[in-house]
Design a protein around this motif. Structure first.
Motif, short mmCIF file in Angstrom:
data_model
loop_
_atom_site.label_atom_id
_atom_site.label_comp_id
_atom_site.label_asym_id
_atom_site.label_seq_id
_atom_site.Cartn_x
_atom_site.Cartn_y
_atom_site.Cartn_z
N ASN A 222 0.67 -1.16 -0.01
CA ASN A 222 -0.10 -0.17 0.23
C ASN A 222 0.40 1.16 -0.12
O ASN A 222 0.29 2.23 0.75
CB ASN A 222 -0.93 -0.09 1.34
N ASN A 223 2.02 1.37 -0.94
CA ASN A 223 2.63 1.90 -1.04
C ASN A 223 3.40 2.92 0.18
O ASN A 223 3.12 4.01 0.34
CB ASN A 223 2.06 3.52 -1.90
N ASN A 225 2.38 2.72 3.52
CA ASN A 225 0.56 3.67 4.37
C ASN A 225 0.26 2.36 5.18
O ASN A 225 0.11 1.80 4.08
CB ASN A 225 0.02 4.28 2.92
N HIS A 249 3.00 6.52 7.59
CA HIS A 249 3.76 6.05 6.35
C HIS A 249 5.19 6.55 6.72
O HIS A 249 5.88 7.21 7.30
CB HIS A 249 3.06 7.55 5.38
N THR A 281 -4.28 1.24 -3.97
CA THR A 281 -3.82 1.65 -2.88
C THR A 281 -4.19 3.01 -2.17
O THR A 281 -5.15 3.50 -3.33
CB THR A 281 -2.50 1.97 -2.66
N CYS A 283 -3.71 5.89 0.40
CA CYS A 283 -3.02 6.14 1.29
C CYS A 283 -2.83 8.40 1.16
O CYS A 283 -3.53 8.51 0.37
CB CYS A 283 -1.34 6.74 -0.08
N ASP A 286 2.29 10.23 -1.37
CA ASP A 286 2.85 9.10 -2.07
C ASP A 286 4.65 8.96 -1.86
O ASP A 286 5.36 9.54 -2.06
CB ASP A 286 2.63 9.82 -3.04
#
Length: 480
Positions: A222-223, A225, A249, A281, A283, A286
Motif C-alpha cells: 500500500n505504498n 502507508n 507512512h 492503494t 494512501c 505518495d
C-alpha cells in the motif's frame, strides 16, 4: 511479543542459511538464478513487494519463477525470523526439494480463521469503523458484511467487513487480521480492481518497530502507508462530521550519502487520501514518488560532489604543475646569480626528477642544463616582447641567433610570439628585410630538416614549460 523480528525496510533481504530450493528458473529469460543471490539483490521492502508480484503473476497464469527440478511455480516465503526462501506453490512428493508441510495455505488459513476471524478486537474495530462512517454524510449505502457479487456475470463474490459508496466510488473496508495470508490480500485486490472499487485495509493499531509479516504485506503493498481506526479517530470523525483515519507512512529523506526513512503518523480525513483503484492503494502520502525524487536528488548530489572533487583535484594538479614550472623558471633565470655550480646543477637534477610525473623530464645522465635555460629564455623573450637573457636589443636579433645557433628552438619561438601577440614586432624590427629573406630562402628546410626539430624529450619539456603555446600556431600562421 512471541519472538517477532522486525526488519528495517531498507536493509538487505536475508536468505535462510540452508534453503531446500537453491536455484530458480526465470520463465522470462530461461536463466537459472541462484536463490540466495536473488534474495540478497533486494532490500527488505522490495522483497516483500516481490512476494506479491510472484503470487499475483501466478494467479494470472503467468508465473515468473519455477523449480528447475520439477517445473512447479515458486513463491517467495519467509521464516519466522524474516529470512526468505523459495517455496513450491504445490508439493506432490515428485520433487526432492520439500519446502513446507502437507498442509496447504487454504488449510492453515481455515484453521487460523476459525479461532480469530471474529475475535473481540476484530469486532470492536468493525464497530469503530461503522461509527466513523455513520458520522460522514458523504458515505452512503453503508453495509456490514454484505455479499458483494462480481458484476457482468463474472464468477466470484466477496463479503467485506463493511462496504459503502462515496460519491461514485464504491469502497470495501477490510479489518486486517494477523493471520491474513498474502494470497487472500492479492485475491481481494484483483476482485475489487475488476469491480472498479477501492479496497481499504484497516488495522486496529500499528507500531513500526514491531511488524509481523502479514502487516508488512499490507504496508509495502500500500505504498508504505498503513491506515488505522481507533477510539481517537472515531472521536475525530464525529467531531469533523467526516471519516478520519490515523495514517502511518514512511517518509524518505537524504542524510549524508544515503536515503533513510522517518515514520510519520497523523490524522487524515478521507477526502485527503490518495486513492488509486488500478493500483489498489489508499494512501495519505505518495512514498514511491517521493523516494524516486530522493533517489534522483541523491544521484544529482553525488554527481555534484564527484564533479567538485574532480575540480578540486584538477585545481590541485594545475597548481602543482604551475608551481613546478615557476621553480624551473626561477632557477633558469637565476643562472647569473648562482653561487656554486655544483648546487646549481644538483637543483636541476631535482627539478628534472619532478618532471617525470609530467613525462617532461630530459633523458640522459647527466642532462644538459643549458637546454632548459635556453627554453626559459626563449619563452620569457616571446612573452615580454623583448630579449630576456640574451645579449641583444631586438627580437629579430634573437631570431637570427636562434637560426644559426639553436635552430631547433626557432619554430617554437615564432609560435610563442604569435601566441603572446608580439609577432608583429619581429616584422617591424626587420628594417632591411634580412629576416624575411632568410625565411623565404629556408622555408622548406625549416619545415623538414632535422636540425630545425627538437629531440622528443626536449620537445615534451618545451611543451610543458610553454604550456603548449610553442606548438599551437594561431590561424593564418605562415612560418614567417
Amino acid at each position: 511479543m512471541g519472538g517477532n523480528v522486525t526488519v528495517d525496510p531498507r536493509e538487505r533481504a536475508t536468505p535462510v542459511d540452508d534453503p531446500a530450493i537453491t536455484e530458480a528458473r526465470s520463465l522470462r529469460t530461461g536463466r537459472l538464478l541462484d536463490a540466495k543471490r536473488l534474495i540478497r539483490s533486494f532490500s527488505y521492502d522490495a522483497a516483500i513487494r516481490l512476494r506479491g508480484v510472484l503470487k499475483d503473476a501466478a494467479g494470472r497464469g503467468r508465473p515468473r519463477l519455477v523449480c528447475p527440478m520439477c517445473g512447479v511455480t515458486l513463491f517467495l516465503a519467509s521464516s519466522m525470523c524474516k529470512k526468505f526462501y523459495l517455496r513450491h506453490r504445490l508439493e506432490d512428493g515428485s520433487c526432492p526439494a520439500v519446502t513446507h508441510s502437507g498442509l496447504t495455505e487454504a488449510d492453515m488459513r481455515a484453521m487460523k480463521y476459525r479461532g480469530a476471524q471474529e475475535s473481540d478486537a476484530h469486532l470492536r474495530t468493525k464497530e469503530l469503523l461503522a461509527r466513523s462512517l455513520a458520522a460522514d454524510p458523504g458515505f452512503s449505502e453503508v453495509r456490514l458484511e454484505a455479499t458483494w457479487r462480481a458484476s457482468e456475470g463474472l464468477p466470484g463474490l466477496r463479503r467485506p467487513d463493511l462496504s459503502a459508496r462515496y460519491g461514485e466510488l464504491r469502497t470495501a473496508f477490510e479489518v486486517q487480521l494477523s493471520t491474513t495470508f498474502l494470497d487472500v490480500v492479492l485475491g481481494r485486490k484483483r476482485f475489487y480492481r475488476a469491480e472498479g472499487a477501492a479496497l481499504v485495509w484497516l488495522l486496529p493499531s500499528f507500531d513500526p518497530s514491531y511488524r509481523r509479516m502479514t502487516t508488512d504485506d499490507i504496508l509495502f503493498g500500500n505504498n508504505s502507508n498503513i491506515l488505522v481506526v481507533d477510539d481517537v479517530t472515531v472521536a475525530a470523525s464525529i467531531a469533523a462530521s467526516q471519516l478520519v483515519v490515523r495514517v502511518w507512512h514512511r517518509q524518505p529523506r537524504i542524510e549524508g550519502e544515503r536515503i533513510i526513512d522517518d515514520w510519520i503518523v497523523r490524522l487524515v480525513p478521507w477526502k485527503e487520501l490518495l486513492i488509486d483503484v488500478d493500483g489498489q492503494t489508499v494512501c495519505a502520502f505518495d512514498f514511491a514518488a517521493t523516494e524516486s525524487a530522493a533517489i534522483s536528488e541523491l544521484g544529482r548530489l553525488r554527481e555534484q560532489q564527484r564533479a567538485a572533487k574532480e575540480a578540486t583535484g584538477r585545481a590541485a594538479a594545475e597548481a602543482a604543475e604551475q608551481e613546478l614550472r615557476g621553480e624551473i623558471f626561477a632557477w633558469a633565470l637565476a643562472e647569473d646569480r648562482a653561487y656554486g655550480l655544483f648546487d646549481y646543477y644538483h637543483r636541476w637534477a631535482e627539478l628534472n626528477y619532478d618532471l617525470v610525473a609530467y613525462c617532461a623530464d630530459l633523458l640522459g645522465t647527466p642532462s644538459d642544463v643549458r637546454v632548459p635555460i635556453r627554453m626559459v629564455k626563449v619563452i620569457e623573450t616571446a612573452k615580454a616582447g623583448k630579449p630576456v637573457g640574451f645579449g641583444y636589443d631586438t627580437l629579430v636579433e634573437v631570431a637570427h641567433h636562434l637560426f644559426h645557433q639553436r635552430p631547433e628552438l626557432l619554430k617554437g619561438f615564432g609560435f610563442l610570439l604569435r601566441a603572446y601577440g608580439h609577432h608583429h614586432l619581429l616584422i617591424e624590427q626587420d628594417v632591411r628585410g634580412k629576416w624575411a629573406s632568410k625565411v623565404a630562402a629556408h622555408r622548406d628546410a625549416m619545415r623538414y630538416e632535422p636540425r630545425f626539430q627538437m629531440a622528443a624529450d626536449e620537445q615534451r619539456l618545451f611543451d610543458f614549460l610553454s604550456e603548449d603555446f610553442c606548438r599551437k600556431p594561431a590561424a593564418g600562421w605562415r612560418d614567417k
